[in-house]
Design a protein around this motif. Sequence first.
Motif, PDB file in Angstrom:
ATOM      1  N   LEU B  28       0.931  -1.420  -0.071  1.00  0.00           N
ATOM      2  CA  LEU B  28      -0.104   0.135  -0.021  1.00  0.00           C
ATOM      3  C   LEU B  28       0.896   1.334   0.166  1.00  0.00           C
ATOM      4  O   LEU B  28       0.758   2.196  -0.615  1.00  0.00           O
ATOM      5  CB  LEU B  28      -0.960  -0.065   1.169  1.00  0.00           C
ATOM      6  CG  LEU B  28      -2.053  -1.288   1.264  1.00  0.00           C
ATOM      7  CD1 LEU B  28      -2.900  -1.180   2.605  1.00  0.00           C
ATOM      8  CD2 LEU B  28      -2.853  -1.078  -0.012  1.00  0.00           C
ATOM      9  N   VAL B  32       0.920   4.505  -2.823  1.00  0.00           N
ATOM     10  CA  VAL B  32       0.785   5.708  -2.284  1.00  0.00           C
ATOM     11  C   VAL B  32       1.971   6.319  -2.894  1.00  0.00           C
ATOM     12  O   VAL B  32       1.938   7.799  -3.376  1.00  0.00           O
ATOM     13  CB  VAL B  32       0.971   5.955  -0.856  1.00  0.00           C
ATOM     14  CG1 VAL B  32       0.973   7.605  -0.589  1.00  0.00           C
ATOM     15  CG2 VAL B  32      -0.265   5.320  -0.341  1.00  0.00           C
ATOM     16  N   ASP B  36       2.068   9.786  -5.528  1.00  0.00           N
ATOM     17  CA  ASP B  36       2.695  11.113  -5.455  1.00  0.00           C
ATOM     18  C   ASP B  36       3.586  11.467  -6.428  1.00  0.00           C
ATOM     19  O   ASP B  36       3.965  12.563  -6.865  1.00  0.00           O
ATOM     20  CB  ASP B  36       3.458  10.652  -4.120  1.00  0.00           C
ATOM     21  CG  ASP B  36       2.770  10.690  -2.900  1.00  0.00           C
ATOM     22  OD1 ASP B  36       1.793  11.405  -2.929  1.00  0.00           O
ATOM     23  OD2 ASP B  36       3.411  10.638  -1.690  1.00  0.00           O
ATOM     24  N   PRO B  85      -6.394   8.069  -4.442  1.00  0.00           N
ATOM     25  CA  PRO B  85      -5.133   7.642  -4.482  1.00  0.00           C
ATOM     26  C   PRO B  85      -4.548   6.291  -4.859  1.00  0.00           C
ATOM     27  O   PRO B  85      -3.682   5.889  -5.351  1.00  0.00           O
ATOM     28  CB  PRO B  85      -4.581   7.854  -3.183  1.00  0.00           C
ATOM     29  CG  PRO B  85      -5.571   7.921  -2.272  1.00  0.00           C
ATOM     30  CD  PRO B  85      -7.084   8.542  -3.006  1.00  0.00           C
ATOM     31  N   THR B  86      -5.933   5.404  -4.821  1.00  0.00           N
ATOM     32  CA  THR B  86      -5.504   3.916  -5.146  1.00  0.00           C
ATOM     33  C   THR B  86      -5.566   3.966  -6.643  1.00  0.00           C
ATOM     34  O   THR B  86      -4.450   3.240  -7.221  1.00  0.00           O
ATOM     35  CB  THR B  86      -6.751   3.056  -4.548  1.00  0.00           C
ATOM     36  OG1 THR B  86      -6.723   3.253  -2.984  1.00  0.00           O
ATOM     37  CG2 THR B  86      -6.441   1.562  -4.713  1.00  0.00           C
ATOM     38  N   VAL B  87      -6.531   4.581  -7.275  1.00  0.00           N
ATOM     39  CA  VAL B  87      -6.536   4.388  -8.778  1.00  0.00           C
ATOM     40  C   VAL B  87      -5.404   5.238  -9.275  1.00  0.00           C
ATOM     41  O   VAL B  87      -4.569   4.784 -10.060  1.00  0.00           O
ATOM     42  CB  VAL B  87      -7.801   4.853  -9.520  1.00  0.00           C
ATOM     43  CG1 VAL B  87      -7.639   5.148 -10.801  1.00  0.00           C
ATOM     44  CG2 VAL B  87      -8.828   4.231  -9.084  1.00  0.00           C
TER      45      VAL B  87
END
Lengths: 290, 149
Positions: B28, B32, B36, B85-87
């Motif tokens: 995870l 992220v 970013d 943020p996941t996609v």
Amino acid sequence: MARDYAHPEALVSTQWVEDHRRDPKVRIVESDEDLLLYDTGHIPEAVRIDWVTDLQDAVVRDYLGRERFARLCSEKGIANDTTVVVYGDKNNWWACYAFWVFKLYGHDDVRVMNGGRKLWEAEGRPLVRDPEPKYPSANYVAKEPDPAIRAFRDEVLKHQKAGRPLVDVRSTDEYTGAKLHMADYPQEGALRGGHIPGAASIPWSKAVNDDGTFKSARELEKLYAKENKLKRRGRIIAYCRIGERSSHTWFVLKYLLGYPNVKNYDGSWTEWGNLVGVPIEKGMPAGAGA
Amino acid sequence: MTNDAASEPARLTAIVDEFADFEPRERLEALVEFADQMAPLPAELAEKRDAEAHRVHECQTPVFLWVEVRDGRVMIFADVAPEAPTVKGFLALLIDALSGASPAEVAAVHDDLLQRLGLVDVLGMMRMRGLHAVLYYIRKQAAAAPAEH
């Protein structure tokens, strides 16, 4: 007509959270649709509870069991007498979903932060990317699930046959059956489109303002009681697609308007739209306003 | 156009191998980091984004994607809202892994990529559809993109 919410203590402002976030008797909980949103910035003292990986059972289609809920609370430093304040993205859908689970297992003091992440961010309040804070573990004891707030399919079928009030909180296109899911959302596998016959169409979004806060008691009363004639003493079941938006409406009806008997049918359309032989209606009911 | 012998880009295999050594939490964190690092959308594409073209409709939050083939190499540009943020992370991973590959190599990326990255367990099944949609979209566009010479 109500001038204030029926249970104003169930809702706190962003300022209240700002003032109480360091209080050891208060635990701030972030619950988002997107699991990683928390990692991109969260209220400094907040812990994360995820609707999928924490609140749902990974095998059976169900919420986590009572013991796992107790373990989850203990790990997050939540004791039975902790004031839990939930907030999140998407107008607090998942915060309300988490709120509902806390109530399912009998947690006494749960509150929703009005306006959610969106308002907190818009007000320029602090968000940090620190790892999730650890709190001293608690010895949480969960109660048996409260059947008064959860509806299962057989009960929904009886309820429907008896002509009791149902609230479909999905978008109009999902209600009429034009679409199987909200615009831009995944189709979560319903084989039929439409709604449970007799259900009133009151999209959840009508209950919120643009800034993500809930509408006033007066506006909510007008929407649910006047325009949609939902009687306070009636037994009401709310549903949506997978139970998240209907948790939001459930919260509005039960805590903001004080309807005593409201249940969330979390099986919702992904269950009903797949059940063999249950009645389904398409389109707008005759005589319904646009 | 299709080359049956092509295999997925080596860079993707390397990322998959890297993820295999990660703890669930680290997978995870890696997503992220990818999110970013996603490059901002070139200005000329931002205008087209505002016209709602190139939107991936299966995704829960606005996702805009451009897949082009220049000199036989796949180029991917994307814009994803910070609320997703996941996609965004998954897409940035794909941009890192697939940019510069041939269309045949992109076509060779298998459907089981999310399993291989170990993301199904950490994100939950409910979140897989939007991510799959991004992969399908890139594969389809890469195969359909007119080759420039």
